[in-house]
Design an enzyme around this catalytic site. Structure first.
Site, PDB file in Angstrom:
ATOM      1  N   ASN A 184      -3.375  -2.438   2.168  1.00 55.23           N
ATOM      2  CA  ASN A 184      -2.995  -1.870   2.189  1.00 55.23           C
ATOM      3  C   ASN A 184      -1.241  -2.632   2.807  1.00 55.23           C
ATOM      4  O   ASN A 184      -1.940  -4.165   3.582  1.00 55.23           O
ATOM      5  CB  ASN A 184      -2.079  -0.594   3.316  1.00 55.23           C
ATOM      6  CG  ASN A 184      -3.025  -0.937   4.461  1.00 55.23           C
ATOM      7  OD1 ASN A 184      -3.986  -1.577   4.282  1.00 55.23           O
ATOM      8  ND2 ASN A 184      -2.978   0.289   5.368  1.00 55.23           N
ATOM      9  N   ILE A 185      -0.182  -3.282   2.661  1.00 54.42           N
ATOM     10  CA  ILE A 185       0.794  -3.370   3.006  1.00 54.42           C
ATOM     11  C   ILE A 185       2.018  -2.803   3.682  1.00 54.42           C
ATOM     12  O   ILE A 185       2.961  -2.301   2.879  1.00 54.42           O
ATOM     13  CB  ILE A 185       1.354  -4.379   1.876  1.00 54.42           C
ATOM     14  CG1 ILE A 185       0.268  -4.958   1.302  1.00 54.42           C
ATOM     15  CG2 ILE A 185       2.383  -5.287   2.390  1.00 54.42           C
ATOM     16  CD1 ILE A 185       0.232  -6.146  -0.276  1.00 54.42           C
ATOM     17  N   GLU A 186       2.131  -2.598   4.581  1.00 52.52           N
ATOM     18  CA  GLU A 186       2.989  -1.191   4.929  1.00 52.52           C
ATOM     19  C   GLU A 186       4.503  -3.138   5.763  1.00 52.52           C
ATOM     20  O   GLU A 186       4.904  -3.988   5.060  1.00 52.52           O
ATOM     21  CB  GLU A 186       2.727  -1.265   6.818  1.00 52.52           C
ATOM     22  CG  GLU A 186       2.039  -0.394   6.884  1.00 52.52           C
ATOM     23  CD  GLU A 186       1.183   0.166   7.575  1.00 52.52           C
ATOM     24  OE1 GLU A 186       1.653   0.291   9.254  1.00 52.52           O
ATOM     25  OE2 GLU A 186       0.034   0.867   7.938  1.00 52.52           O
ATOM     26  N   CYS A 189      -0.140   1.404  -0.770  1.00 52.90           N
ATOM     27  CA  CYS A 189      -1.620   1.424  -0.068  1.00 52.90           C
ATOM     28  C   CYS A 189      -2.087   0.538  -0.769  1.00 52.90           C
ATOM     29  O   CYS A 189      -1.366  -0.300  -2.103  1.00 52.90           O
ATOM     30  CB  CYS A 189      -1.507   3.083  -1.005  1.00 52.90           C
ATOM     31  SG  CYS A 189      -0.777   4.178   0.154  1.00 52.90           S
ATOM     32  N   GLU A 192      -5.030   0.809  -2.796  1.00 56.19           N
ATOM     33  CA  GLU A 192      -4.529   1.494  -4.618  1.00 56.19           C
ATOM     34  C   GLU A 192      -3.935   1.136  -4.679  1.00 56.19           C
ATOM     35  O   GLU A 192      -4.209   0.117  -6.623  1.00 56.19           O
ATOM     36  CB  GLU A 192      -5.429   2.842  -4.339  1.00 56.19           C
ATOM     37  CG  GLU A 192      -6.618   3.625  -3.528  1.00 56.19           C
ATOM     38  CD  GLU A 192      -6.205   4.413  -2.060  1.00 56.19           C
ATOM     39  OE1 GLU A 192      -5.224   3.190  -1.352  1.00 56.19           O
ATOM     40  OE2 GLU A 192      -6.351   4.754  -1.568  1.00 56.19           O
ATOM     41  N   CYS A 221      -4.325   9.122  -1.081  1.00 55.97           N
ATOM     42  CA  CYS A 221      -3.269   9.845  -1.147  1.00 55.97           C
ATOM     43  C   CYS A 221      -2.893   9.965  -2.049  1.00 55.97           C
ATOM     44  O   CYS A 221      -3.599   9.353  -3.685  1.00 55.97           O
ATOM     45  CB  CYS A 221      -2.034   9.104  -0.324  1.00 55.97           C
ATOM     46  SG  CYS A 221      -1.006   7.948  -1.549  1.00 55.97           S
ATOM     47  N   CYS A 275      -1.186   7.514  -4.631  1.00 54.86           N
ATOM     48  CA  CYS A 275      -2.247   6.383  -5.061  1.00 54.86           C
ATOM     49  C   CYS A 275      -3.060   7.484  -6.300  1.00 54.86           C
ATOM     50  O   CYS A 275      -3.191   7.019  -7.516  1.00 54.86           O
ATOM     51  CB  CYS A 275      -2.953   6.132  -4.613  1.00 54.86           C
ATOM     52  SG  CYS A 275      -2.044   4.971  -3.221  1.00 54.86           S
TER      53      CYS A 275
END
Ligand code: THU
Length: 140
Positions: A45-47, A56, A58, A94, A97
């Protein structure tokens, strides 16, 4: 899919948690996506400071694969939890995804949610996203 293959997929997902960029949630997720051609595509995941552009784990894995021309998949392993967790709980994918999975995956696609290589749950795509809207609804 053999148990050894499932454990390998979980191992790859666990490794990806080290690359998660999570300065806001500190919740690190790793994913490993097995393509029908045998290649494993990984993701974390990359915020983002603006929150909504966050991606996310996935979807990172799916988009890496699709951007390289790969669109057929057999399974995905997902692991997640607080970045400082010693033991992980399950991290279910989620809804967004799940929808991305439904774009590219058939009913026999396996979703593996793992706490470790030895403790995991398995679902098929229809189990985690029943009555889904997908390509068939637009393309027939
Ligand atoms: N996250 C994922 O990467 N995958 C999921 O399926 C659940 C949530 C990420 C998004 C965000 O960076 C952090 O976990 C907390 O929601």
């Amino acid at each position: 899919m053999t148990e050894i293959e499932k454990k390998e997929l979980i191992k790859r997902a666990l490794e990806m948690r080290n690359f998660s960029y999570t300065p806001y949630s500190h919740y690190n997720v790793g994913a490993a996506l097995l393509a029908a051609n045998g290649t494993i595509y990984t993701g974390c995941n990359i915020e983002n400071a603006s929150f909504t552009p966050s991606n996310c784990a996935e979807r990172t894995a799916f988009f890496k694969a699709v951007s390289e021309g790969v669109k057929e998949f057999n399974a995905i392993a997902i692991v997640g939890g607080p970045s400082d967790a010693i033991e992980l709980e399950y991290c279910p994918p989620c809804g967004v995804c799940r929808q991305v999975m439904s774009e590219f995956c058939k009913d026999d696609f396996i979703v593996i949610c793992a706490k470790s290589v030895d403790e995991y749950m398995e679902y098929t795509l229809p189990e985690i996203l029943p009555a889904r809207f997908g390509p068939k609804d637009l393309l027939g």
